[in-house]
Motif scaffolding. Structure first.
Motif, PDB file in Angstrom:
ATOM      1  N   PRO A 109      35.579 103.587  60.944  1.00 41.74           N
ATOM      2  CA  PRO A 109      34.944 102.329  60.534  1.00 41.74           C
ATOM      3  C   PRO A 109      35.010 101.290  61.648  1.00 41.74           C
ATOM      4  N   ASN A 110      34.079 100.353  61.616  1.00 42.48           N
ATOM      5  CA  ASN A 110      34.030  99.310  62.633  1.00 42.48           C
ATOM      6  C   ASN A 110      35.125  98.278  62.411  1.00 42.48           C
ATOM      7  N   LEU A 111      35.732  97.863  63.514  1.00 41.09           N
ATOM      8  CA  LEU A 111      36.772  96.837  63.493  1.00 41.09           C
ATOM      9  C   LEU A 111      36.450  95.805  64.563  1.00 41.09           C
ATOM     10  N   VAL A 112      37.234  94.745  64.628  1.00 40.73           N
ATOM     11  CA  VAL A 112      37.012  93.728  65.643  1.00 40.73           C
ATOM     12  C   VAL A 112      38.325  92.989  65.888  1.00 40.73           C
ATOM     13  N   VAL A 113      38.590  92.672  67.151  1.00 46.91           N
ATOM     14  CA  VAL A 113      39.742  91.832  67.479  1.00 46.91           C
ATOM     15  C   VAL A 113      39.510  90.458  66.862  1.00 46.91           C
ATOM     16  N   GLY A 114      40.470  89.983  66.103  1.00 49.06           N
ATOM     17  CA  GLY A 114      40.358  88.674  65.472  1.00 49.06           C
ATOM     18  C   GLY A 114      40.095  88.719  63.987  1.00 49.06           C
ATOM     19  N   GLY A 115      39.898  89.921  63.422  1.00 48.41           N
ATOM     20  CA  GLY A 115      39.655  89.992  61.984  1.00 48.41           C
ATOM     21  C   GLY A 115      39.018  91.293  61.572  1.00 48.41           C
ATOM     22  N   VAL A 116      37.929  91.195  60.806  1.00 42.64           N
ATOM     23  CA  VAL A 116      37.182  92.377  60.396  1.00 42.64           C
ATOM     24  C   VAL A 116      35.726  92.191  60.783  1.00 42.64           C
ATOM     25  N   ALA A 117      34.989  93.292  60.804  1.00 41.87           N
ATOM     26  CA  ALA A 117      33.647  93.271  61.390  1.00 41.87           C
ATOM     27  C   ALA A 117      32.579  92.739  60.437  1.00 41.87           C
ATOM     28  N   SER A 118      32.880  92.680  59.142  1.00 41.33           N
ATOM     29  CA  SER A 118      31.857  92.283  58.180  1.00 41.33           C
ATOM     30  C   SER A 118      32.056  90.839  57.723  1.00 41.33           C
ATOM     31  N   PRO A 119      31.021  90.008  57.794  1.00 38.28           N
ATOM     32  CA  PRO A 119      31.107  88.652  57.238  1.00 38.28           C
ATOM     33  C   PRO A 119      30.973  88.693  55.721  1.00 38.28           C
ATOM     34  N   ASP A 144      29.083  86.983  52.648  1.00 39.26           N
ATOM     35  CA  ASP A 144      27.951  86.144  52.253  1.00 39.26           C
ATOM     36  C   ASP A 144      27.388  86.743  50.968  1.00 39.26           C
ATOM     37  N   LEU A 145      27.680  86.117  49.855  1.00 44.18           N
ATOM     38  CA  LEU A 145      27.314  86.682  48.557  1.00 44.18           C
ATOM     39  C   LEU A 145      25.815  86.803  48.365  1.00 44.18           C
ATOM     40  N   ASP A 146      25.037  86.065  49.154  1.00 43.35           N
ATOM     41  CA  ASP A 146      23.575  86.088  48.998  1.00 43.35           C
ATOM     42  C   ASP A 146      22.877  86.975  50.029  1.00 43.35           C
ATOM     43  N   SER A 147      23.654  87.640  50.888  1.00 51.34           N
ATOM     44  CA  SER A 147      23.062  88.467  51.939  1.00 51.34           C
ATOM     45  C   SER A 147      22.976  89.924  51.501  1.00 51.34           C
ATOM     46  N   ASP A 148      21.974  90.611  51.987  1.00 51.16           N
ATOM     47  CA  ASP A 148      21.837  92.043  51.689  1.00 51.16           C
ATOM     48  C   ASP A 148      22.718  92.912  52.591  1.00 51.16           C
ATOM     49  N   THR A 149      23.116  92.386  53.747  1.00 56.96           N
ATOM     50  CA  THR A 149      23.844  93.188  54.727  1.00 56.96           C
ATOM     51  C   THR A 149      25.321  92.840  54.824  1.00 56.96           C
ATOM     52  N   ALA A 150      25.708  91.628  54.449  1.00 58.35           N
ATOM     53  CA  ALA A 150      27.112  91.213  54.535  1.00 58.35           C
ATOM     54  C   ALA A 150      27.886  91.727  53.319  1.00 58.35           C
ATOM     55  N   ILE A 151      29.173  91.368  53.225  1.00 60.63           N
ATOM     56  CA  ILE A 151      29.961  91.649  52.024  1.00 60.63           C
ATOM     57  C   ILE A 151      29.458  90.705  50.935  1.00 60.63           C
ATOM     58  N   ASN A 152      28.735  91.253  49.972  1.00 62.41           N
ATOM     59  CA  ASN A 152      28.104  90.437  48.933  1.00 62.41           C
ATOM     60  C   ASN A 152      28.684  90.795  47.563  1.00 62.41           C
ATOM     61  N   ALA A 153      28.130  90.191  46.539  1.00 63.09           N
ATOM     62  CA  ALA A 153      28.656  90.395  45.190  1.00 63.09           C
ATOM     63  C   ALA A 153      28.551  91.856  44.763  1.00 63.09           C
ATOM     64  N   ARG A 154      27.457  92.512  45.114  1.00 59.98           N
ATOM     65  CA  ARG A 154      27.275  93.919  44.737  1.00 59.98           C
ATOM     66  C   ARG A 154      28.332  94.804  45.391  1.00 59.98           C
ATOM     67  N   LYS A 155      28.585  94.584  46.671  1.00 62.62           N
ATOM     68  CA  LYS A 155      29.576  95.399  47.373  1.00 62.62           C
ATOM     69  C   LYS A 155      30.986  95.139  46.854  1.00 62.62           C
ATOM     70  N   LEU A 156      31.277  93.887  46.530  1.00 63.49           N
ATOM     71  CA  LEU A 156      32.596  93.582  45.982  1.00 63.49           C
ATOM     72  C   LEU A 156      32.789  94.254  44.626  1.00 63.49           C
ATOM     73  N   ALA A 157      31.733  94.323  43.826  1.00 69.46           N
ATOM     74  CA  ALA A 157      31.816  95.032  42.545  1.00 69.46           C
ATOM     75  C   ALA A 157      32.056  96.525  42.771  1.00 69.46           C
ATOM     76  N   LEU A 165      31.992 100.150  52.964  1.00 71.72           N
ATOM     77  CA  LEU A 165      31.620  98.825  52.467  1.00 71.72           C
ATOM     78  C   LEU A 165      32.173  97.715  53.350  1.00 71.72           C
ATOM     79  N   PHE A 166      33.397  97.893  53.854  1.00 72.92           N
ATOM     80  CA  PHE A 166      34.013  96.875  54.701  1.00 72.92           C
ATOM     81  C   PHE A 166      33.841  97.150  56.192  1.00 72.92           C
ATOM     82  N   GLY A 167      33.661  98.427  56.562  1.00 72.78           N
ATOM     83  CA  GLY A 167      33.612  98.781  57.975  1.00 72.78           C
ATOM     84  C   GLY A 167      32.351  99.492  58.418  1.00 72.78           C
ATOM     85  N   GLY A 168      31.386  99.658  57.532  1.00 76.53           N
ATOM     86  CA  GLY A 168      30.099 100.216  57.924  1.00 76.53           C
ATOM     87  C   GLY A 168      29.999 101.721  57.881  1.00 76.53           C
ATOM     88  N   LYS A 169      31.127 102.445  58.051  1.00 74.02           N
ATOM     89  CA  LYS A 169      31.055 103.906  58.072  1.00 74.02           C
ATOM     90  C   LYS A 169      32.453 104.489  57.916  1.00 74.02           C
TER      91      LYS A 169
END
Length: 576
Positions: free
Chosen positions: A215-225, A227-240, A207-211
């Protein structure tokens, strides 16, 4: 040469480990730990873009994938002196803690419990009595008579088939096993329950790293933005979904794992008197509160304990060149200026030379312990041999006054009718891992709530993209990325020159614990623990050695390094 008892390979671990024990009757007089495989990535990273180092570093191990990736991105961030957003810290905390919870539960049931649990005895257990006992221990909804009966039948059919899978090569019926039949059955039922449980909880990484793994990571933070209204970002469904996974983790840890560890430990209280060895413990510290980067905010504290003295925590500086050094006097490596010296990881060298240090590479009949005998180096803190891992972290939590830790330790020792001295042992190491899991799974809810509060307040940033522009980088910089992996203190040291990696060294938990003797003859943590009051019932079936070695949760793939890039040191394999 003196004949030794040899366990090679030590199974139910990651990688290849050989233990040799010089016996004095039925007692282990001296023990030697040898990592017998060559694997690593440090030299491959030289000359590469530091922003991609994490993807290679994750491949150091197939088990601890997330932790190497996070240590790597933290090393680059430290070198560039860049901060990451609070949300990124909280998400990293959740991912790290999920790795711990998954790893600790899997280690106990699938790698370590079979050192204490007799599979053959479970076949003669009464499923009704076992289910009733399990229901009194915890509140796990699957603990029914039907479930226990079904698992017992499946186990019988599996063993009868001649292909027992993970239950193969055990010392079943060994006189060192003490559990009643019903508790043996409970442990094996929960072993299979844990397999199904772990398939679900690893989804937090996806959910946070794609696999998962890697899992995917990135220098400077985490790889997933976010956006509660997006189907691909960290959204309300994924947080639940994340909230649901945290609840699943807490239920299994509280209702199954911790009760099973306490139940099994109650029949092996004598193991609270053996298997410590060193008395020195170290933690790098990790898991900042509310996104802060200050070590004072870490849930897992930083420091060193020497000689069991919990009244004094020694300060640890990972950048100071006079604190952490690696030695190779008894390893199959060479240092340019001689093997009697130690090198800080910033100046670390990785050159294979088992011939030059007098060792005999595999295959061999007996290790030449006066020379080199391992592909693992010997790290030291100010010259001291230290143990890292869950026991070290729990002791430091206790020493620094962490209330929940002290309450859990008091509860466990009271339930087992043991003194605090039992913490310093093989049993204490296994108990500490379970108690730490409870602490971490409880903390996950706090980090999740903080993340939700940030999002509700309009804070959704998850990456500091300013770190990505090499124009802003200094011509030369160094950094250490540290963390507390499930098996202990993990550090990645990086040297960046003109935008490329000039040197890279990883000193991992199993390097600290499984390393051989150093230039002063000081044994490593495994070696010292095995020399600490170990009697063998049957040297032909040394389950006691496995109990203590497995209590560290070895990961040898992480601990070894890479061969010389010029090919001067190639592994030679011969089948006899």
């Amino acid at each position: 040469m003196t004949e030794r008892l040899v366990v090679d390979p030590v199974t139910r671990i990651e990688g290849h480990l050989r233990i040799e024990a010089r016996m004095d009757g039925e007692r282990i007089a001296e023990a030697y730990s040898s990592g017998t495989m060559v694997r690593g990535l440090e030299l491959i990273l030289r000359g590469r873009d530091p922003r991609e180092a994490w993807a290679f570093a994750q491949r150091i191990c197939g088990v601890c994938t997330l932790v190497h990736g996070i240590a790597s991105v933290r090393a680059v961030e430290a070198a560039l002196k860049g901060a990451i957003p609070p949300n990124a810290q909280l998400i990293r905390n959740l991912m790290i803690a999920a790795q711990h919870v998954h790893d600790h539960v899997m280690h106990f049931y699938h790698l370590h419990a079979l050192d204490w649990v007799d599979v053959a005895s479970a076949l003669r257990a009464d499923p009704k009595a076992a289910a009733a006992l399990a229901q009194r221990q915890g509140q796990w909804p699957l603990d029914s008579i039907g479930h226990f009966t079904d698992v017992q039948k499946r186990l019988h059919d599996l063993l009868k088939s001649g292909q027992p899978g993970l239950f193969a090569n055990g010392y079943w019926g060994h006189p060192a096993y003490k559990l009643p039949r019903e508790i043996n059955l409970i442990a094996l039922v929960h072993d299979l329950d844990a397999l199904a449980w772990q398939r679900e909880i690893v989804k937090l990484h996806t959910l946070f790293g794609g696999k998962n793994p890697h899992p995917n990571l990135v220098v400077g933070g985490v790889a997933s933005p976010i956006d509660l209204d997006s189907d691909t970002a960290i959204n309300a469904r994924k947080l639940a979904q994340v909230q649901d996974l945290i609840q699943q983790m807490r239920e299994f840890v509280t209702q199954v794992y911790v009760p099973d560890v306490l139940s099994i430990a109650s029949y092996y209280k004598d193991w609270g008197e053996r298997g410590e060895g060193l008395g020195n413990f170290m933690s790098y510290g990790d898991l900042p509160a509310r996104g802060a980067e200050d070590p004072a905010s870490f849930l897992l504290p930083r420091g060193v304990i020497l000689g069991r003295d919990l009244r004094k925590v020694h300060e640890l500086d990972l950048d100071a060149r006079d604190q952490i050094e690696e030695y190779v006097a008894h390893s199959w490596y060479r240092y340019q200026d001689g093997n009697a010296q130690g090198l800080h990881p910033y100046a670390g060298e990785t050159a294979l030379d088992y011939e030059g240090c007098g060792g005999v590479p595999p295959p061999y009949q007996q290790l030449r312990v006066d020379d080199g005998y391992s592909f693992i180096k010997s790290p030291r803190w100010r010259g001291h041999v230290v143990e890292v891992g869950p026991l070290a972290r729990v002791l430091l939590l206790h020493a620094t006054g962490h209330r929940q830790t002290r309450e859990l330790v008091k509860m466990a020792l009271r339930r087992l009718d043991l003194s605090s001295q039992a913490l310093f042992s093989t049993l204490g190491r296994t108990l500490a891992r379970a108690l730490e899991t409870q602490i971490l799974v409880d903390a996950m809810q706090t980090w999740y709530d903080d993340l939700i509060a940030n999002i509700k307040a309009g804070e959704t940033k998850t990456c500091n993209q300013d770190l990505w522009d090499p124009v802003n980088w200094p011509a030369r910089c160094w950094g250490v990325g540290y963390m507390e992996a499930p098996r202990g203190a993990l550090g990645h040291w990086i040297d960046i020159e003109n935008g490329k990696i000039a040197n890279y060294q990883a000193v991992v938990p199993t390097t600290w614990n499984a390393g051989p003797r150093d230039h002063q003859g000081q044994p490593g943590a495994y070696e010292a623990a095995l020399q600490d009051r170990h009697q063998l019932h049957d040297p032909a079936r040394p389950v006691e050695i496995l109990r203590t070695v497995h209590s560290f949760d070895p990961c040898i793939a992480c601990a070894v390094h890479l061969v010389d890039p010029q090919g001067a040191g190639q592994v030679r394999i011969r089948v006899q």
